[in-house]
Design an enzyme around this catalytic site. Structure first.
Site, PDB file in Angstrom:
ATOM      1  N   HIS A 119      39.047  40.303  46.249  1.00 14.54           N
ATOM      2  CA  HIS A 119      38.528  41.437  47.012  1.00 14.54           C
ATOM      3  C   HIS A 119      37.579  42.289  46.170  1.00 14.54           C
ATOM      4  CE1 HIS A 119      39.293  45.590  48.869  1.00 14.54           C
ATOM      5  NE2 HIS A 119      38.672  44.900  49.807  1.00 14.54           N
TER       6      HIS A 119
ATOM      7  N   HIS B 112      30.698  49.178  47.904  1.00  9.00           N
ATOM      8  CA  HIS B 112      31.631  49.439  48.999  1.00  9.00           C
ATOM      9  C   HIS B 112      31.352  50.745  49.740  1.00  9.00           C
ATOM     10  CE1 HIS B 112      35.324  50.923  50.923  1.00  9.00           C
ATOM     11  NE2 HIS B 112      35.459  49.662  51.278  1.00  9.00           N
TER      12      HIS B 112
HETATM   13  O1  G3P Z   1      37.879  42.016  53.229  1.00  9.57           O
HETATM   14  C1  G3P Z   1      38.679  43.012  53.730  1.00  9.57           C
HETATM   15  C2  G3P Z   1      38.410  44.366  53.192  1.00  9.57           C
HETATM   16  O2  G3P Z   1      37.362  44.326  52.282  1.00  9.57           O
HETATM   17  C3  G3P Z   1      38.146  45.374  54.210  1.00  9.57           C
HETATM   18  O3  G3P Z   1      38.256  46.658  53.720  1.00  9.57           O
HETATM   19  O4  G3P Z   1      37.360  48.794  52.948  1.00  9.57           O
HETATM   20  O5  G3P Z   1      37.935  47.060  51.302  1.00  9.57           O
HETATM   21  O6  G3P Z   1      35.948  46.783  52.722  1.00  9.57           O
HETATM   22  P1  G3P Z   1      37.330  47.337  52.624  1.00  9.57           P
HETATM   23 CA    CA Z   2      35.097  44.742  52.002  1.00  9.79          CA
END
Ligand code: G3P
Ligand code: CA
Length: 298
Positions: A41, A83
Site C-alpha cells: 500500500h 496520497h
Molecule cells: O488501495 C486502497 C487504499 O489505498 C484506499 O485508501 O486513502 O489509502 O488511498 P487510501
Molecule cells: Ca490509495
C-alpha cells in the site's frame, strides 16, 4: 439480480456462508494461487516513505510483486504520485514555499514539486526522496518487474485525469497485452472515474474502492473487475456475493481489501476468500497467509 448472486446473498443473510477453502485456485489478480495476492500500500509504506520510489524498491526487496499508489495532477498538468491533495504531511513544502498555503498539489508546478523532500518526514535515511512523477513511478515498477494497482485519487479535482493517466501508461508501454493481462489494475473511490477508464480502454482491469450494496453489484459488474472494501466493513458473505458476479472481462469479480497490517486480520480476510490484501506491511501479511495456506495442504 443474477440468480447465483441471489442465492449467495440469501446464504450470507442466513449466516451460513462457508469458509473459503484455502486449497482452491483463487485468482492471483491475473494468475492462479491458493492464497491472496499481497499488495504493498503506497509501496511498502510501513518501512519507507509512502508513494516514493524508495517504497517501491522496499516492496521489491521484500519480494512483494504488487504495489499500490495514488495519482494526482500538478498545476501544469504533470501526473504525480502522492496520497493527500496537499503537500504538507509528506514533504517539506511549508519550509520551501512558506507563502503558498494551503499547499495544494494542483497549485504547484511539477518543477516546484520536484524540489521538495518527500523522505525526511519519514526518516533521515530517506532525506532527498522526491515526489515521483507517474512516468518515473511506472518506469521503476517496470524495472523491478513488479505489478501496479494504480489509484486515481480525488479525480473530481482533475477533470480528464483518466485519459491523461492512460496516455502516460501507453507511452511507458503499460497498455500492451502482457501488462493489461496481468500487471495493471486502475482503481478509484469514484465509480464515474472507473467507468470512464473502462470506456476509454476496455482492456484495462479496474477496481472500485468501497462497499456497494449487493443490490448494486450488477451495475458495477458492467465496468469494474474488482470491488475493494475496507477490511472493517468486510464479511465472508459480502466476498461471496461479489464472487458470484462476472466482471466486464468475463471473469469472476474479485475483492481486494485494505489496509491490513497485522497477521490476525490477514488470516481472517484470507479465510473470507479475498483475492488481494493491501498492506503497509506486506511482508507480515504475506507470511501470515502463506503459513495458513501451507498448513491447509499439510
Ligand atoms: O488501495 C486502497 C487504499 O489505498 C484506499 O485508501 O486513502 O489509502 O488511498 P487510501
Ligand atoms: Ca490509495
Amino acid at each position: 439480480m443474477h440468480a447465483r448472486a441471489v442465492a449467495v446473498t440469501t446464504t450470507a443473510l442466513l449466516g451460513v456462508a462457508l469458509l473459503a477453502p484455502l486449497s482452491h485456485a483463487r485468482a492471483d489478480l491475473g494468475g492462479d494461487a491458493a492464497e491472496p495476492s499481497v499488495i504493498a500500500h503506497r509501496g511498502a509504506s510501513g518501512y519507507a516513505p509512502e508513494n516514493t520510489l524508495a517504497a517501491v524498491d522496499k516492496a521489491a526487496e521484500l519480494g512483494i510483486r504488487w504495489v499500490e499508489n495514488d495519482v494526482q495532477r500538478t498545476r501544469d498538468g504533470e501526473l504525480v504520485v502522492l496520497h493527500d491533495d496537499n503537500l504538507r504531511r509528506t514533504t517539506d513544502v511549508e519550509e520551501v514555499f512558506p507563502d503558498r498555503a494551503p499547499w495544494k498539489v494542483k497549485d504547484f508546478t511539477a518543477a516546484e514539486i520536484a524540489r521538495l523532500d518527500a523522505g525526511s518526514w519519514f526518516g533521515s535515511e530517506y532525506a532527498g526522496a522526491r515526489v515521483p512523477t507517474l512516468k518515473q513511478y511506472v518506469d521503476r515498477v517496470e524495472h523491478n518487474h513488479q505489478k501496479l494497482l494504480l489509484e486515481l485519487k480525488n479525480p473530481q479535482l482533475y477533470p480528464g485525469i483518466e485519459r491523461e493517466t492512460l496516455k502516460v501508461l501507453a507511452n511507458e508501454g503499460w497498455l500492451d497485452r502482457p501488462h493489461v493481462a496481468g500487471r495493471l489494475i486502475v482503481q478509484s473511490f469514484s465509480a464515474d472515474s472507473i467507468r470512464t477508464v473502462h470506456e476509454l480502454k476496455p482492456a484495462v482491469k479496474t477496481g472500485f474502492l468501497g462497499t456497494p450494496s449487493v443490490a448494486d453489484l450488477p451495475a458495477y459488474a458492467k465496468f469494474t473487475d474488482q470491488i475493494n472494501p475496507s477490511y472493517g466493513s468486510l464479511t465472508r458473505g459480502y466476498v461471496a456475493s461479489v464472487h458470484a458476479f462476472t466482471g466486464p472481462h468475463g471473469r469472476r469479480m474479485e475483492v481486494s481489501t485494505w489496509t491490513v497490517d497485522d497477521a490476525d486480520t490477514a488470516r481472517r480476510v484470507a479465510a473470507y476468500g479475498v483475492d488481494g490484501v493491501i498492506s503497509n506491511r506486506p511482508d507480515v501479511v504475506r507470511d501470515a497467509v502463506r503459513e495458513m495456506a501451507d498448513s491447509a495442504v499439510r
